[in-house]
Every structure is written in structure tokens, then in C-alpha cells.
Design an enzyme around this catalytic site. Structure first.
Site, PDB file in Angstrom:
ATOM      1  N   TYR A   1     -62.191 -45.268  29.672  1.00  0.00           N
ATOM      2  CA  TYR A   1     -63.088 -45.104  28.568  1.00  0.00           C
ATOM      3  C   TYR A   1     -62.583 -45.846  27.349  1.00  0.00           C
ATOM      4  O   TYR A   1     -61.548 -45.733  26.952  1.00  0.00           O
ATOM      5  CB  TYR A   1     -63.131 -43.616  28.342  1.00  0.00           C
ATOM      6  CG  TYR A   1     -63.903 -43.142  27.183  1.00  0.00           C
ATOM      7  CD1 TYR A   1     -65.302 -43.130  27.148  1.00  0.00           C
ATOM      8  CD2 TYR A   1     -63.238 -42.708  26.011  1.00  0.00           C
ATOM      9  CE1 TYR A   1     -66.028 -42.438  26.149  1.00  0.00           C
ATOM     10  CE2 TYR A   1     -64.172 -42.084  24.985  1.00  0.00           C
ATOM     11  CZ  TYR A   1     -65.596 -42.050  25.173  1.00  0.00           C
ATOM     12  OH  TYR A   1     -66.279 -41.909  23.921  1.00  0.00           O
TER      13      TYR A   1
ATOM     14  N   ASP B   1     -56.871 -51.409  25.870  1.00  0.00           N
ATOM     15  CA  ASP B   1     -57.162 -50.536  25.078  1.00  0.00           C
ATOM     16  C   ASP B   1     -56.015 -49.513  25.064  1.00  0.00           C
ATOM     17  O   ASP B   1     -55.576 -48.715  26.022  1.00  0.00           O
ATOM     18  CB  ASP B   1     -58.430 -49.990  25.522  1.00  0.00           C
ATOM     19  CG  ASP B   1     -58.804 -48.710  24.717  1.00  0.00           C
ATOM     20  OD1 ASP B   1     -58.088 -47.975  24.013  1.00  0.00           O
ATOM     21  OD2 ASP B   1     -60.027 -48.288  25.255  1.00  0.00           O
TER      22      ASP B   1
ATOM     23  N   LYS C   1     -55.816 -43.496  16.684  1.00  0.00           N
ATOM     24  CA  LYS C   1     -55.522 -42.349  15.772  1.00  0.00           C
ATOM     25  C   LYS C   1     -54.033 -42.171  15.531  1.00  0.00           C
ATOM     26  O   LYS C   1     -53.734 -41.819  14.163  1.00  0.00           O
ATOM     27  CB  LYS C   1     -56.127 -41.188  16.266  1.00  0.00           C
ATOM     28  CG  LYS C   1     -57.541 -40.882  16.612  1.00  0.00           C
ATOM     29  CD  LYS C   1     -57.889 -39.560  17.513  1.00  0.00           C
ATOM     30  CE  LYS C   1     -57.378 -39.535  18.674  1.00  0.00           C
ATOM     31  NZ  LYS C   1     -58.480 -40.510  19.588  1.00  0.00           N
TER      32      LYS C   1
END
Length: 428
Positions: A144, A239, A267
Site C-alpha cells: 500500500y 516506500d 509520520k
């Protein structure tokens, strides 16, 4: 366990928010029941609106390595607040953050701040296309990369195939430029490259998958992708929104000793605040505006509050590398406790773990890709999730999400988690 306030808030939310939540997995649809509304968190614990207390193993989907409401990060945020919340102009903190990231992640020579992991991956793919002059990308089923159009593509039948839109609103044209392959299957990538010679701009993947549960790369998989990209002039993008600064100071690429051309971060570089970044080789990053022709911008990029929180977090991790062995040991102890219980009770299981990321799958087969993950007993997981919640443990509300351990998970708390796991498994 009383959850009247959460139920009432969910009913209210459904009147003004689609599905009552602002991100789909929060709705608990995969595990049954209604979502809990969280009021506060500290250390290893969450507190919901009804006053229930939980040991939580999500840590805002990864970034809270030092636990919730860490004093060091709180102090940095409070100090920054007095200078205003946003400028839309360059700040010293942005420069310090960029310098720290390039120091900790050797493959990143230059970096651009954005506002989320999704924005980072969207920007990285656009840059790869602009840099190479090619249109197609290869992604892996079950990895994802946020909700950008290019990433909402499902694999069709066969080993690897042209994608088809997996969400209304994604055009067939976008899908045609997104090729999908099974994770950990190098041969399928070779086949795609043969069928699309000189058309692929980038290969993007989670070097350790976290969105089909925790799935590790097989030996030689990442190295093989690196070789294929070198041979075909393709930009390799890792990623590391989940793995960056969590598995090691240099992320998964440090652990596996494979350097990508570009890396996306999330984050954790904001200490849990909304932030992201993408970076890589100087010659690629210099294609970004205003240095180059590939446009990307954001008023809130490099937000001073997020930068202050992130600098506090990353400087601590940089100065205290023992954190990584600490959280890995706690996670290993949880894994051992789980294994003992599952063997004793005769439950089918597979546990995947690396460092402080861990997933329990209800299957007696290995889980190395998304198809294998989907073959697990998700109904059993839903029952298990609800029992763990009743026993005071807040897990990710999906079989296909990894768990993350923080420094707040002490030996005593590990014991509580393992005990709750046994009580839960006895009744599912």
C-alpha cells in the site's frame, strides 16, 4: 467494558462523515462491531471516551516509537508553538531536518518535505516519470502506497498482469500505466519488463510490507530488483513510510543493505504529526521545481510544528541506537509468548516479525505475499481481535495490518499482552 459514548459518537459521525470515520480501516468492518473513539493516550496506553484503558500495539500506525505523548517531543512542540503554527516560508528547522535525514539515510542525498506518506509516494512516482521520460510503473500486490490513483490498482489473474482500477474514480488510462506483480516474485518482474521494454519509469515497493500484515522480503528479492533497475534504467523507490527510522536509523535499506534510488518517508519524521518526505539521489531530486521541471508544492510542507516534533524524535533515535535493540527484544518476547500459547492450544498460526514489527496470521502456511495473506482465517482473526479488546489489548482492526511496538512496552506490559493473548485464544 462500557462503550456507550463511543457508540453514540459513531452514530453522530455517520450523519456528517462518510462511514462515520476519516479513514476506512478505523470503521472496524474487517473485525466486526463499532469503532472506539479515543480521547487520549500516554506511553503504551489508550483511553477511550468511556474511560476504558487499553495497551495498544498500533502506535498511530508506526511513528510513536517512544510511546504516546513522549515528554521530549511534547516539549519541542510547545516551544515551537509560541512562534506561530505555519509560515508558508522557509525555516531553519526544515534545513536541519533535511540535513539529519540525509545523514541517517545514506541513499538520500536531497529531500523534499510534504504533508503525508501518500503525498510523498505520489510525488516520487511523478518525479521518476519526469526524470526517465517514461510512463509506466511496477507495484506489488498488497503493498500500500497511499490513495493516489496510480496505487489503487488490483492484480488480475495470472502471475502478473496489467492492472485494472480497484476503486471507482480511477481511470483505465491510469491503470494501464500501472503494472502489478506478486510480492517476492522476481520472475514476474522480469516478465513485465520484457513485455514493456523501455517503458517502465519506476519500481515501487515496501521493502518490508506492512499492509498485508508484516511480510518480509525473501533472500535475494530486493537485491534482484536493484539489479533489474540498474540494467534497465529504472528508478527503484522504497516506500519506507512504515519502516523508515523504525527498523534502524537508516530504515529497511540499512537492514538489508540495498540502496534504492529514491525513498519515501512518513509520520515518524514528524514525531507522529502529519508530515512526509521523499528523497534520493541528487541528480533525480534536482529535477524537482524550482531546480527542475517536475512541479510539486505545498503551503504546509515543512510545517514548523511538525519539524520541531520530528527533529526531537530523530535526534533522539540518532543519539540512542540502543532503542532499536530494546524494541526488537520486547517484540521478540511477545512473539515467543504467542508461540508457546498457540502451540499449547493447537491453533494454526504463522508469525512474521522483523525488529519491532510483528503479525500473527491464523494459518499453518508461510505468508510471503498477498495471496497467501488472504488465505488466512480472517473470521477467526475478527473473533480474536474482539476478545483481545475485551482483555484490554488494542490491536490493528485488520488481519492485513502489522503491529508496532514502542519503548513504552516494558517487560511487565509484555507479560500482560501474552496473558491476554492466551485468555483470548482459549475462547475463539
Amino acid at each position: 467494558m462500557k462503550i456507550e459514548k463511543s457508540k453514540s459518537l459513531f452514530e453522530r459521525a455517520n450523519n456528517s462523515i462518510p462511514g462515520g470515520v476519516n479513514s476506512p480501516v478505523r470503521a472496524f468492518k474487517a473485525v466486526g462491531g463499532d469503532p472506539l473513539f479515543i480521547k487520549s493516550a500516554k506511553g503504551a496506553h489508550l483511553y477511550d471516551e468511556d474511560g476504558n484503558k487499553y495497551i495498544e500495539l498500533i502506535n498511530s500506525w508506526g511513528p510513536m516509537i517512544l510511546g504516546h505523548a513522549n515528554e521530549l517531543i511534547e516539549e519541542a512542540v510547545q516551544k515551537s508553538l509560541s512562534n506561530s503554527f505555519s509560515f508558508g516560508a522557509p525555516t531553519k528547522a526544515e534545513v536541519e531536518m533535511a540535513e539529519l535525514i540525509t545523514q541517517m539515510v545514506p541513499s538520500i542525498e536531497k529531500v523534499r518535505m510534504v504533508n503525508s506518506g501518500t503525498e510523498a509516494t505520489m510525488s516520487a512516482v511523478r518525479l521518476a516519470r519526469g526524470y526517465t521520460g517514461r510512463n509506466k510503473i511496477i507495484k506489488f500486490e498488497g503493498c500500500y502506497h497511499g490513495h493516489g490513483d496510480s496505487f489503487l490498482i488490483a492484480a488480475g489473474s495470472g502471475v502478473a498482469t496489467m492492472g485494472s482500477p480497484d476503486s471507482p474514480g480511477v481511470t483505465q488510462g491510469t491503470a494501464n500505466d500501472t503494472l502489478t506483480a506478486p510480492y517476492n516474485n522476481l520472475e514476474s518482474v522480469v516478465k513485465l519488463l520484457e513485455q514493456n521494454k523501455d517503458q517502465v519509469a519506476a519500481i515501487i515497493l515496501e521493502p518490508v510490507a506492512g499492509n498485508m500484515g508484516c511480510v518480509l522480503p525473501k533472500e535475494g528479492f530486493l537485491e534482484g530488483l536493484r539489479k533489474l533497475c540498474d540494467e534497465n534504467g529504472i528508478v527503484l523507490i522504497f516506500d519506507e513510510v512504515m519502516t523508515g527510522f523504525r527498523l534502524a536509523k537508516g530504515g529497511a535499506q540499512e537492514v538489508f543493505n540495498v540502496k534504492p534510488d529514491m525513498t519515501t518517508l512518513g509520520k515518524i519524521i514528524g514525531g507522529g504529526m502529519p508530515v512526509g518526505a521523499y528523497g534520493g539521489k541528487k541528480e533525480i531530486m534536482d529535477f524537482v521545481s524550482p531546480s527542475g521541471p517536475v512541479y510539486q508544492a505545498g503551503t504546509l510542507s515543512g510545517n514548523p510544528i511538525a519539524m520541531a516534533a520530528g527533529l526531537a524524535m530523530l535526534n533522539y533515535l540518532n543519539d540512542h541506537p540502543e532503542v532499536y535493540s530494546q524494541i526488537a527484544k520486547a517484540t521478540e518476547d511477545i512473539e515467543k509468548g504467542y508461540q508457546d500459547t498457540l502451540k499449547k492450544l493447537g491453533k494454526p498460526y504463522t508469525i512474521n516479525r522483523i525488529g519491532s514489527m510483528i503479525s500473527l496470521f491464523f494459518t499453518n502456511k508461510k505468508v510471503t505475499n498477498f495471496e497467501e495473506a488472504k488465505s488466512c482465517d480472517t473470521q477467526l482473526f475478527g473473533k480474536y481481535f474482539r476478545q483481545m479488546l475485551n482483555n484490554g489489548i488494542y490491536l490493528a482492526p485488520s488481519q492485513f495490518e502489522t503491529l508496532f511496538i514502542s519503548t513504552s512496552i516494558t517487560a511487565d506490559i509484555v507479560g500482560q499482552i501474552v496473558s491476554a493473548n492466551e485468555r483470548s485464544l482459549k475462547v475463539v
